[in-house]
Design an enzyme around this catalytic site. Structure first.
Site, PDB file in Angstrom:
ATOM      1  N   HIS A 120       0.813  -1.215   0.000  1.00 18.31           N
ATOM      2  CA  HIS A 120       0.000   0.000   0.000  1.00 18.31           C
ATOM      3  C   HIS A 120       0.852   1.273   0.000  1.00 18.31           C
ATOM      4  O   HIS A 120       1.898   1.345   0.632  1.00 18.31           O
ATOM      5  CB  HIS A 120      -0.915   0.008   1.224  1.00 18.31           C
ATOM      6  CG  HIS A 120      -0.164   0.036   2.540  1.00 18.31           C
ATOM      7  ND1 HIS A 120       0.244   1.201   3.149  1.00 18.31           N
ATOM      8  CD2 HIS A 120       0.256  -0.978   3.340  1.00 18.31           C
ATOM      9  CE1 HIS A 120       0.873   0.928   4.270  1.00 18.31           C
ATOM     10  NE2 HIS A 120       0.898  -0.388   4.412  1.00 18.31           N
ATOM     11  N   ASP A 121       0.392   2.258  -0.751  1.00 17.50           N
ATOM     12  CA  ASP A 121       0.951   3.611  -0.753  1.00 17.50           C
ATOM     13  C   ASP A 121       2.381   3.684  -1.282  1.00 17.50           C
ATOM     14  O   ASP A 121       3.056   4.698  -1.080  1.00 17.50           O
ATOM     15  CB  ASP A 121       0.878   4.235   0.649  1.00 17.50           C
ATOM     16  CG  ASP A 121      -0.536   4.285   1.201  1.00 17.50           C
ATOM     17  OD1 ASP A 121      -1.357   5.029   0.627  1.00 17.50           O
ATOM     18  OD2 ASP A 121      -0.829   3.569   2.175  1.00 17.50           O
ATOM     19  N   GLY A 138       5.041  -1.281   2.810  1.00 21.82           N
ATOM     20  CA  GLY A 138       4.227  -0.092   2.628  1.00 21.82           C
ATOM     21  C   GLY A 138       5.023   1.198   2.526  1.00 21.82           C
ATOM     22  O   GLY A 138       6.031   1.389   3.199  1.00 21.82           O
TER      23      GLY A 138
END
Length: 256
Positions: A120-121, A138
């Site tokens: 994520h991200d 992440g």
């Protein structure tokens, strides 16, 4: 006109451009936007929140915009952006963003090899090669033209500089500055990526300047002392400015 296998499922709310090929057993969820001329061979999953550009190829088992593997994720409305002309190989997984940034981004013309994961991200630049089974935690950032070999593990929040070459099987919890080779065990600075820079059209003079800069940076007792000498003794070209900015903005510290 899109070619959609009768064995594929495309949600009625999905937005598709033109010229896409969607093979059997593909699944395309709602709240997805897909551009033109993408190929999804078979058994590809395009999850909620995907934003896909043009000319990408997805091989079997790829899963894009998956739910983040982060216990802080509470179902917020986030997305995963994929640019143009990427080759996304078998069983690659790319998570969508969380409330932290809201978006996971993959740029253009990247080769993401079999079974690698982007969490994520993360922000992945363009013209990168990321090897088989490499895992990015992440909020990792990878700058343009980076080459990350197979089975590399990158700690959350790390940044990988442009034009680097990272040895297979490495693990890093620190930032890796641009233009270098990183390898050995434990991972450390292993010289300037001479072959990679020449292939990307860097002039010999530019390569020599980069080499001298890193000689200074790594020859002192600590990185900050090396940076002071670098700025005091060398002309700061655009290439060296990238190095200076990268190191001075590093939050996790650069590898030794």
């Amino acid at each position: 006109m899109n070619q959609i296998s009768p064995l594929a499922y495309v949600h009625p709310e999905a937005k598709l451009g033109d010229g896409n090929i969607i093979g059997p057993f593909c699944f395309i969820d709602r709240n997805t936007v897909i551009g033109d001329n993408n190929v999804m061979q078979n058994s590809v999953t395009i999850n909620y929140g995907a934003r896909i550009g043009n000319g990408n190829e997805f091989l079997p088992g790829a899963s894009i915009s998956t739910k983040p593997q982060d216990l802080k994720f509470k179902g917020e409305d986030t997305i995963c952006e994929i640019g143009d002309n990427n080759s996304i190989r078998e069983n690659v997984t790319i998570s969508r963003g969380t409330a932290s940034k809201g978006t996971t981004i993959v740029g253009n013309n990247n080769l993401l090899m079999e079974n690698m994961h982007i969490a994520h991200d993360c922000v992945i630049g363009s013209q990168c090669i990321i090897g088989n089974s490499t895992k990015l935690a992440g909020e990792v950032t990878v700058d343009d033209f980076a080459i990350i070999s197979a089975t590399v593990l990158v700690h959350q929040f790390c940044r990988i500089g442009g034009y680097v070459m990272i040895q297979g099987g490495s693990r890093t919890s620190q930032d890796i500055p641009p233009y270098i080779i990183a390898g050995k065990e434990p991972i450390r600075y292993a010289g300037v990526n001479l072959v990679g820079l020449r292939r990307r059209g860097f002039a010999n003079e530019q390569i020599e300047q980069i080499h001298e800069a890193y000689r200074i940076i790594y020859s002192k007792g600590n990185i900050s002392e090396g940076m002071k000498e670098l700025k005091a003794t060398m002309e700061i070209t655009p290439q060296l400015q990238y190095v200076v900015d990268f190191i001075e903005s590093s939050k996790r510290g650069i590898l030794k």
